[in-house]
Design a protein around this motif. Structure first.
Motif, PDB file in Angstrom:
ATOM      1  N   UNK A 181       0.867  -1.186   0.000  1.00 33.54           N
ATOM      2  CA  UNK A 181       0.000   0.000   0.000  1.00 33.54           C
ATOM      3  C   UNK A 181       0.896   1.226   0.000  1.00 33.54           C
ATOM      4  N   UNK A 182       0.911   1.958  -1.120  1.00 36.72           N
ATOM      5  CA  UNK A 182       1.664   3.210  -1.218  1.00 36.72           C
ATOM      6  C   UNK A 182       0.662   4.347  -1.067  1.00 36.72           C
ATOM      7  N   UNK A 183       0.736   5.054   0.035  1.00 37.37           N
ATOM      8  CA  UNK A 183      -0.309   6.036   0.340  1.00 37.37           C
ATOM      9  C   UNK A 183       0.318   7.350   0.775  1.00 37.37           C
ATOM     10  N   UNK A 184      -0.361   8.432   0.428  1.00 36.43           N
ATOM     11  CA  UNK A 184       0.038   9.718   0.973  1.00 36.43           C
ATOM     12  C   UNK A 184      -0.224   9.765   2.463  1.00 36.43           C
ATOM     13  N   UNK A 185       0.413  10.721   3.138  1.00 32.02           N
ATOM     14  CA  UNK A 185       0.228  10.793   4.591  1.00 32.02           C
ATOM     15  C   UNK A 185      -1.220  11.092   4.959  1.00 32.02           C
ATOM     16  N   UNK A 186      -1.890  11.932   4.157  1.00 35.82           N
ATOM     17  CA  UNK A 186      -3.307  12.184   4.416  1.00 35.82           C
ATOM     18  C   UNK A 186      -4.148  10.948   4.171  1.00 35.82           C
ATOM     19  N   UNK A 187      -3.877  10.239   3.076  1.00 31.48           N
ATOM     20  CA  UNK A 187      -4.613   9.006   2.770  1.00 31.48           C
ATOM     21  C   UNK A 187      -4.424   7.968   3.866  1.00 31.48           C
ATOM     22  N   UNK A 188      -3.219   7.912   4.411  1.00 34.37           N
ATOM     23  CA  UNK A 188      -2.936   6.969   5.502  1.00 34.37           C
ATOM     24  C   UNK A 188      -3.806   7.272   6.713  1.00 34.37           C
ATOM     25  N   UNK A 189      -3.915   8.545   7.068  1.00 36.64           N
ATOM     26  CA  UNK A 189      -4.730   8.889   8.232  1.00 36.64           C
ATOM     27  C   UNK A 189      -6.208   8.639   7.964  1.00 36.64           C
ATOM     28  N   UNK A 190      -6.649   8.863   6.720  1.00 36.15           N
ATOM     29  CA  UNK A 190      -8.040   8.607   6.367  1.00 36.15           C
ATOM     30  C   UNK A 190      -8.385   7.122   6.446  1.00 36.15           C
ATOM     31  N   UNK A 191      -7.399   6.259   6.327  1.00 32.78           N
ATOM     32  CA  UNK A 191      -7.644   4.817   6.293  1.00 32.78           C
ATOM     33  C   UNK A 191      -7.922   4.219   7.668  1.00 32.78           C
ATOM     34  N   UNK A 192      -7.963   5.065   8.707  1.00 31.73           N
ATOM     35  CA  UNK A 192      -8.112   4.537  10.069  1.00 31.73           C
ATOM     36  C   UNK A 192      -7.035   3.484  10.327  1.00 31.73           C
ATOM     37  N   UNK A 193      -5.752   3.930  10.298  1.00 37.60           N
ATOM     38  CA  UNK A 193      -4.644   2.972  10.298  1.00 37.60           C
ATOM     39  C   UNK A 193      -4.580   2.086  11.537  1.00 37.60           C
ATOM     40  N   UNK A 194      -5.044   2.559  12.681  1.00 38.92           N
ATOM     41  CA  UNK A 194      -5.038   1.689  13.863  1.00 38.92           C
ATOM     42  C   UNK A 194      -5.871   0.442  13.585  1.00 38.92           C
ATOM     43  N   UNK A 195      -7.051   0.621  12.982  1.00 39.31           N
ATOM     44  CA  UNK A 195      -7.899  -0.526  12.642  1.00 39.31           C
ATOM     45  C   UNK A 195      -7.233  -1.405  11.593  1.00 39.31           C
ATOM     46  N   UNK A 196      -6.628  -0.802  10.584  1.00 37.84           N
ATOM     47  CA  UNK A 196      -6.017  -1.593   9.501  1.00 37.84           C
ATOM     48  C   UNK A 196      -4.830  -2.403   9.996  1.00 37.84           C
ATOM     49  N   UNK A 197      -3.981  -1.802  10.818  1.00 42.39           N
ATOM     50  CA  UNK A 197      -2.834  -2.563  11.338  1.00 42.39           C
ATOM     51  C   UNK A 197      -3.297  -3.680  12.274  1.00 42.39           C
TER      52      UNK A 197
END
Length: 576
Positions: A460-476
């Motif tokens: 997953x290559x994502x911008x920093x904003x896109x990363x935060x939008x992805x709810x990264x705690x849930x994804x990890x």
């Protein structure tokens, strides 16, 4: 009663829904559960305790609704098989809406379901039992998603369960494909599946796919034959890669230049001599015929439109993209067909033409191949010039691509890496976000593909904003819980770059152009993204210098392949 001995007889409507989903080949039930899930949970509990032998989808918990939809999206991209998602009443459905919009934009079939808060207040099984059951009531819950799904309904009675799954699946998978929605009231889910209710075989076949008519193929072939500088613009492939193979043969056989513009799924090998990159602008300046292959937006009229006298042929299951209210891309011929069927038919028609000018086609091929080589060399030089402090996204993209040479990798990019500076050996090695642009897609989509293809590398290559939008705690958390060792690369420039760039495009000499920081675009100070991945026991490292990039990627790949752990690289990049 079912007449299929391999399918258990359901006891409740909830169990009938799960059985029917599995009969349609749906393997996973991505769920973000709520109080309306009790009958579904009871059905799964019955099976897990050994009191049932039902063949039903595997339940997979997603701690955020956007992750559930994104994973189903990525699973389909990898396999061509739709999956089911169930959400908690109106609040869960609303949280998933952005992902549903993306799926609709990219014609991704997902069977979306949401519970419906109980409507009864008495002693009926499943009636209201908590204060939220009043607060979550709606006059029309389906209205939340109605504009973005192909079909919606709310189940009223238990004996509808099998038929509704059949109909929803058939609608979702008939072309042009897309998500469907079914509301599931708790009382109806918990009702008994009576002995007299038919279950049996699936009742709805898929609609036959659109195919080109003989007349439309002949007319398109005539127009292509007359062209001196034909080109093709694509925007997406197909999950199994058949379209990419067909386009490669067609382009080579007939000397047609190919550009992939804002591709959501790459179509061809980038070193194919007919592949001319990801910007159609230079080709459009000279093209006298343009084949628009299933592309909602084949060019930007305000920047590089085709010549006024260029012939435009649009091909797709819905070449007009009729759900889009305003779309002004002209055409001389609209060929309604699955893209692969149309390209194969055109290839056959042109190849069998006794008046075919092989000499002219050969010369055209040579000219296109020279252009293709020149564009690749220009991209390489530009990327290598970006090895500064900070690195450019182009440089990071090239190094990443070099590190994956020989690897079986699939990349999901969301405002991250740039395919113009990367090398792909075939179709479906690169996927980008749908043109709807709902952020937070890239990371969960990579997780869904990793679930479908456990032996492949997923990035997953994502911008920093896109990363935060992805709810990264849930994804990890999902990556660790379900053993999905993906690589996440955050392109960290501490800015909403799309916001900054579009402002400067609209006002190139305006007030914003004189600002060091464009208002409403800064993300500084960014959090330490490595700590988010480390919280779920992932490998994580920040990379600031170009000499450290390749070693960091290689170490992350080692962790993924040998330790089967997820990894994250927080790469500091420029805003260019």
């Amino acid at each position: 009663m079912t007449n299929d001995p391999s399918v258990a007889t359901p006891e409740t409507a909830a169990e009938a829904i799960l059985l029917r989903l599995k009969q349609h080949g749906i393997d996973y039930f991505f769920a973000n559960a709520g109080t309306d899930f009790a009958p579904i949970i009871e059905a799964y509990s019955k099976n897990e305790l050994g009191d049932g032998d039902a063949d039903i989808p595997i339940p997979l918990i997603c701690p955020h609704e956007n992750a559930a939809i994104g994973m189903a999206h990525g699973f389909y991209v990898a396999t061509g098989r739709p999956q089911a998602v169930m959400l908690h009443v109106n609040v869960g459905l609303a949280n998933a809406l952005m992902g549903i919009i993306n799926a609709a934009s990219d014609q991704i079939p997902i069977f979306v379901m949401a519970g419906r808060t109980p409507s009864t207040e008495g002693a009926r099984l499943g009636a209201r039992s908590l204060p939220i059951h009043w607060g979550q009531d709606m006059r029309d819950q389906s209205a939340i998603v109605r504009e973005f799904v192909k079909w919606d309904y709310e189940m009223k009675l238990p004996d509808q369960a099998a038929d509704l799954i059949d109909r929803g699946y058939a609608v979702a998978m008939s072309h042009p494909r897309g998500p469907v929605y079914l509301g599931l009231p708790r009382e109806a889910l918990g009702m008994a599946w009576e002995e007299q209710f038919p279950f049996g075989e699936k009742r709805h076949a898929l609609s036959s796919p659109p195919a080109p008519t003989k007349e439309s193929v002949e007319e398109a072939a005539r127009l292509i034959k007359m062209a001196k500088k034909p080109m093709l613009i694509s925007q997406r492939g197909d999950p199994l890669g058949a379209l990419g193979q067909a386009v490669e043969r067609f382009a080579e056989n007939h000397g047609v230049a190919v550009a992939e513009f804002w591709t959501t799924g790459n179509l061809m090998a980038t070193d194919h001599p007919m592949h001319c990159g990801f910007d159609p602008g230079p080709l459009l300046e000279d093209a006298d015929l343009v084949i628009v292959l299933d592309a909602m937006v084949p060019w930007l009229n305000g920047f590089t439109p085709p010549k006024d006298d260029a012939v435009i042929i649009q091909i797709g299951a819905d070449p007009l993209f009729s759900r889009v209210p305003v779309r002004g891309f002209r055409s001389a011929l609209n060929l309604t067909s699955l893209p692969v069927a149309a390209i194969e038919a055109l290839d056959a028609a042109l190849s069998s033409d006794p008046a075919r000018d092989d000499g002219a086609i050969s010369e055209r091929r040579k000219a296109i191949a020279a252009l293709s080589n020149a564009k690749r060399e220009q991209a390489r030089e530009k990327a290598e010039a970006g090895a500064g402090d900070p690195m450019t996204p182009a440089y990071v993209s090239k190094v990443l691509s070099d590190c994956f040479k020989g690897e079986d990798a699939r990349i999901f990019s969301e405002l991250g890496c740039d395919p113009a500076f990367m090398r792909f050996e075939g179709a479906n090695q690169f996927h980008s976000h749908a043109l709807a642009g709902g952020l937070g897609w890239g990371l969960p989509a990579a997780l869904g593909a990793a679930l479908a293809e456990p032996d492949r590398i997923h990035v997953a290559c994502v911008g920093d904003g896109s990363y935060m939008f992805a709810n990264p705690v849930a994804c990890h958390q999902i990556a660790e819980a379900h053993g999905l060792p993906i690589l996440t690369i955050v392109f960290n420039n501490a800015v909403w770059n799309a916001v900054r760039k579009t402002t400067l495009m609209m006002y190139p000499t305006g007030h914003a152009s004189r600002m060091n920081t464009v208002p409403l675009s800064s993300l500084a100070p960014n959090p330490d993204f490595t700590k988010v991945a480390e919280a779920s026991r992932g490998f994580a490292q920040q990379v600031e210098r170009p000499e450290n990039l390749r070693p960091a990627i290689e170490e992350a790949l080692y962790v993924i392949k040998n330790e089967r752990r997820q990894a994250l690289l927080d790469v500091i990049v420029s805003q260019g």
